[in-house]
Structure formats: structure tokens, C-alpha cells
Scaffold this motif. Sequence first.
Motif, PDB file in Angstrom:
ATOM      1  N   ARG A   1       0.823  -1.191   0.000  1.00 55.16           N
ATOM      2  CA  ARG A   1       0.000   0.000   0.000  1.00 55.16           C
ATOM      3  C   ARG A   1       0.862   1.247   0.000  1.00 55.16           C
ATOM      4  O   ARG A   1       1.993   1.238   0.432  1.00 55.16           O
ATOM      5  N   ARG A   2       0.266   2.340  -0.479  1.00 53.18           N
ATOM      6  CA  ARG A   2       0.879   3.640  -0.297  1.00 53.18           C
ATOM      7  C   ARG A   2      -0.174   4.552   0.305  1.00 53.18           C
ATOM      8  O   ARG A   2      -1.364   4.349   0.140  1.00 53.18           O
ATOM      9  N   ARG A   3       0.225   5.560   1.016  1.00 51.80           N
ATOM     10  CA  ARG A   3      -0.709   6.315   1.826  1.00 51.80           C
ATOM     11  C   ARG A   3      -1.566   7.272   1.008  1.00 51.80           C
ATOM     12  O   ARG A   3      -1.082   7.959   0.130  1.00 51.80           O
ATOM     13  N   GLY A   4      -2.845   7.289   1.395  1.00 57.51           N
ATOM     14  CA  GLY A   4      -3.735   8.332   0.962  1.00 57.51           C
ATOM     15  C   GLY A   4      -4.061   8.381  -0.511  1.00 57.51           C
ATOM     16  O   GLY A   4      -3.624   7.589  -1.297  1.00 57.51           O
ATOM     17  N   ALA A   5      -4.896   9.356  -0.880  1.00 61.78           N
ATOM     18  CA  ALA A   5      -5.244   9.603  -2.269  1.00 61.78           C
ATOM     19  C   ALA A   5      -4.984  11.065  -2.560  1.00 61.78           C
ATOM     20  O   ALA A   5      -4.847  11.884  -1.665  1.00 61.78           O
TER      21      ALA A   5
ATOM     22  N   THR B   1      -3.591 -10.397 -19.013  1.00 61.13           N
ATOM     23  CA  THR B   1      -2.649  -9.310 -19.257  1.00 61.13           C
ATOM     24  C   THR B   1      -1.733  -9.191 -18.047  1.00 61.13           C
ATOM     25  O   THR B   1      -2.192  -9.297 -16.903  1.00 61.13           O
ATOM     26  N   VAL B   2      -0.451  -8.984 -18.308  1.00 58.81           N
ATOM     27  CA  VAL B   2       0.507  -8.746 -17.231  1.00 58.81           C
ATOM     28  C   VAL B   2       0.721  -7.245 -17.109  1.00 58.81           C
ATOM     29  O   VAL B   2       0.906  -6.549 -18.114  1.00 58.81           O
ATOM     30  N   VAL B   3       0.670  -6.739 -15.895  1.00 58.30           N
ATOM     31  CA  VAL B   3       0.972  -5.338 -15.638  1.00 58.30           C
ATOM     32  C   VAL B   3       2.111  -5.278 -14.635  1.00 58.30           C
ATOM     33  O   VAL B   3       2.126  -6.015 -13.639  1.00 58.30           O
ATOM     34  N   ALA B   4       3.099  -4.453 -14.919  1.00 64.50           N
ATOM     35  CA  ALA B   4       4.210  -4.230 -14.003  1.00 64.50           C
ATOM     36  C   ALA B   4       4.348  -2.725 -13.838  1.00 64.50           C
ATOM     37  O   ALA B   4       4.414  -1.995 -14.828  1.00 64.50           O
ATOM     38  N   PHE B   5       4.382  -2.256 -12.591  1.00 67.47           N
ATOM     39  CA  PHE B   5       4.436  -0.817 -12.378  1.00 67.47           C
ATOM     40  C   PHE B   5       4.993  -0.479 -10.998  1.00 67.47           C
ATOM     41  O   PHE B   5       4.972  -1.297 -10.074  1.00 67.47           O
ATOM     42  N   GLN B   6       5.491   0.735 -10.891  1.00 64.36           N
ATOM     43  CA  GLN B   6       5.941   1.280  -9.617  1.00 64.36           C
ATOM     44  C   GLN B   6       4.796   2.118  -9.061  1.00 64.36           C
ATOM     45  O   GLN B   6       4.383   3.097  -9.678  1.00 64.36           O
ATOM     46  N   PRO B   7       4.255   1.763  -7.905  1.00 60.51           N
ATOM     47  CA  PRO B   7       3.069   2.460  -7.404  1.00 60.51           C
ATOM     48  C   PRO B   7       3.252   3.966  -7.238  1.00 60.51           C
ATOM     49  O   PRO B   7       2.339   4.737  -7.500  1.00 60.51           O
ATOM     50  N   ASN B   8       4.410   4.381  -6.793  1.00 58.74           N
ATOM     51  CA  ASN B   8       4.681   5.808  -6.663  1.00 58.74           C
ATOM     52  C   ASN B   8       6.183   6.036  -6.564  1.00 58.74           C
ATOM     53  O   ASN B   8       6.948   5.102  -6.317  1.00 58.74           O
ATOM     54  N   GLN B   9       6.585   7.273  -6.762  1.00 58.84           N
ATOM     55  CA  GLN B   9       8.004   7.598  -6.775  1.00 58.84           C
ATOM     56  C   GLN B   9       8.642   7.496  -5.403  1.00 58.84           C
ATOM     57  O   GLN B   9       9.862   7.353  -5.282  1.00 58.84           O
TER      58      GLN B   9
ATOM     59  N   THR C   1       5.627   4.700 -16.402  1.00 64.35           N
ATOM     60  CA  THR C   1       5.533   4.177 -15.040  1.00 64.35           C
ATOM     61  C   THR C   1       5.403   2.664 -14.992  1.00 64.35           C
ATOM     62  O   THR C   1       5.426   2.078 -13.904  1.00 64.35           O
ATOM     63  N   GLY C   2       5.266   2.034 -16.155  1.00 62.55           N
ATOM     64  CA  GLY C   2       5.141   0.580 -16.175  1.00 62.55           C
ATOM     65  C   GLY C   2       4.766   0.087 -17.552  1.00 62.55           C
ATOM     66  O   GLY C   2       4.834   0.830 -18.536  1.00 62.55           O
ATOM     67  N   VAL C   3       4.366  -1.177 -17.622  1.00 63.08           N
ATOM     68  CA  VAL C   3       3.995  -1.775 -18.901  1.00 63.08           C
ATOM     69  C   VAL C   3       2.751  -2.632 -18.745  1.00 63.08           C
ATOM     70  O   VAL C   3       2.449  -3.137 -17.658  1.00 63.08           O
ATOM     71  N   LEU C   4       2.042  -2.798 -19.859  1.00 65.84           N
ATOM     72  CA  LEU C   4       0.945  -3.746 -19.987  1.00 65.84           C
ATOM     73  C   LEU C   4       1.321  -4.699 -21.112  1.00 65.84           C
ATOM     74  O   LEU C   4       1.596  -4.258 -22.229  1.00 65.84           O
TER      75      LEU C   4
END
Length: 330
Positions: A6-10, A239-247, A318-321
Motif C-alpha cells: 500500500r501507499r498512503r492516501g489519495a 494481461t501482465v501489468v508491471a508498475f511502480q506504485p509511486n516515486q 511508469t510501467g507496462v501492460l
Amino acid sequence: MTTVIRRRGAAAVLTVVLGLVLGSCASGPSQVNAAAIVDGRTIGVGQVQELVDRAVKAEPAAQTLADQHKLGDLSREVLTQLVMHELITSYTAQNPVTVDPAQLSQVAEQIRASTEPLPTDGTAAPEAIVATAATKVFEPEFLARDYLALAAIGDRELNSVKVTFDYAVLAPGQDGATGSLREKALAKAQQLAVGLDRAAAVQKQDTADGELQWETITTTPTAQEGLESSALFGTGPNTVVAFQPNQQNASWIIALIREREVSAPQAGAAKNPLQVAIPFGQRVLQSWVDRVGVKISPRYGVFDQVAMRLAAGDAESTGVLVPVKVDAKP
């Protein structure tokens, strides 16, 4: 049941508003002098440049971007906002939404009050300058209309989506392998995309080697605070998704989407907070991109569906699909 990191907040409502711009675009697909083509409608290079020039004049701090050779970031922000407007227009033409006039006026006033000039002494962050300058070139009522349309789009599905996926978290220092986490995450995504049988074998071997711990989860956006508007909930099956949730978090999430179900909305259900519904509305439009098409001129970069915005290039996304070859043999 194990959940994803998780990352905090919206994002605050105002921050979301600053990312929405209404623009008018020419009809008819033409790649000559086209900055982008969305669902057959052309956004011209001249229109983008005119808006960038106006943005620099409207926000004095934007001169800093020119001094730092970052006007390309402003161009991408303007074009991102125009592309999003075209996606909203295309989607709502077939899936109408209602925008409350009183709420539109209220939000427009909030936007109008938020666009005070930024410091010109170099202390303002480039990202803040880009967002503020791009916002100032459009009427607040236009911004508010797109903002509330996205909220209505997101509110329809936010409490109705259920997704099943296999996932693993690639964290810094997790293994002794060389190379960036991004490179390893994207390479793993390509391995999984060879085929479903192959993906199962890769996951089993990763777990046996202690390289990655794979889990399978069925979850909803509201159960994943901070990830509710991520590509986990807008990506289709196989589908494969790879991503960094936030910096701020260097970890990467790699997920193979197995199922995505959308049930009928509950009658009389309470509306979700705007700061949650708006970004989820953008996530709903992720699949609409596949349906209607978004073409970006290379001079502006690429359209990053994981972030639902432009990036300077594939390396800056930020990532790939990656679609899985469902008929492939291991």
C-alpha cells in the motif's frame, strides 16, 4: 488473505482538478501536423503550441521551465489533458453521465481561487509550475465539467469491480541480481506473457528459488487503499501489468490479471468521495483507450496507459501492460 503493498492516501481533490483540462479538437483523422489522434479526432500541433505559449504568459514562474529546458514537460501536460478530454467525450457519448450545475459552479470557483501565481524566485517545483501553468489557459468551468464527468464515470464502477490476479512485489535488495528494479520487473512481465502455462511455471520456480513470492488474490478497489486507482483495477484478463506504485516507494508490483468482473451498481448507493472517484474514472478509461485508440506524435513522447498520461518515452513510463499469449505452449 494477503494483500498487495500500500501507499498512503489519495490525491487531494484540488490536485486532481489541476490535472483536468477541456480542449476542443478538430474532427477527422489526419496524421499531418497531428500531436495526437483520439478516436479519430485530431489534436493539432499548432493547438498544443498555442496553449503552451499562453500558459507561459499566464504563469510567470513558467519562465523557469524555459530556463531549465523543461518546456517539453509543459507540452506533454497540455497534450495529456487534451487527450483525456477527448477520451471523456468519446466515452460519455456512448455512456452518458450527468453533471450537477450547482456542483459544477462550486468546483469552478475552487479552481479559480486556486490559480494564484507561483513564486518566480526558483523555489516552486517544476511539477507544480507545469500543472498550474497548464490549468490557467482554460476556463475553470471547462475544467470542472471534465472533473465531474470523470467522477461520475469512476463512481459507476468503483464499488462494482472485482479483480483476481497473481502478484509479486519486487523490492530493493530482494536479491543479489544486478540491474535496476525496473529492468527486472519488465523482464519478468515478458516472461509471464509467453503463455499461461509458462507463467505458472515461472511463478513456481520463482517461489522455489526465493526470488519472488507469488500470491493470488481476489479483491476490490476499495479494499486496496492507495492502489484503488492503479492499473490493477483497469487491466483486462490475461494481461501482465508491471508498475511502480509511486516515486516514494522504489518497489515494483508485477501482476497477472486473471479475471475482472463488473457487477451492476447498487441502487441508492452513496457516492464515493471525489478524490477517489476522479482517479478511478481515469482508470475506467484505460480500457477505452484500447477500444478507440490513442496515437501520439513521437515529438511529444508516448501515451502511458499505466499512468494514463503522456511520458517522454518508453523508458520514462511508469510501467507496462503486456498481453499474455493464451495459446502459447510452455
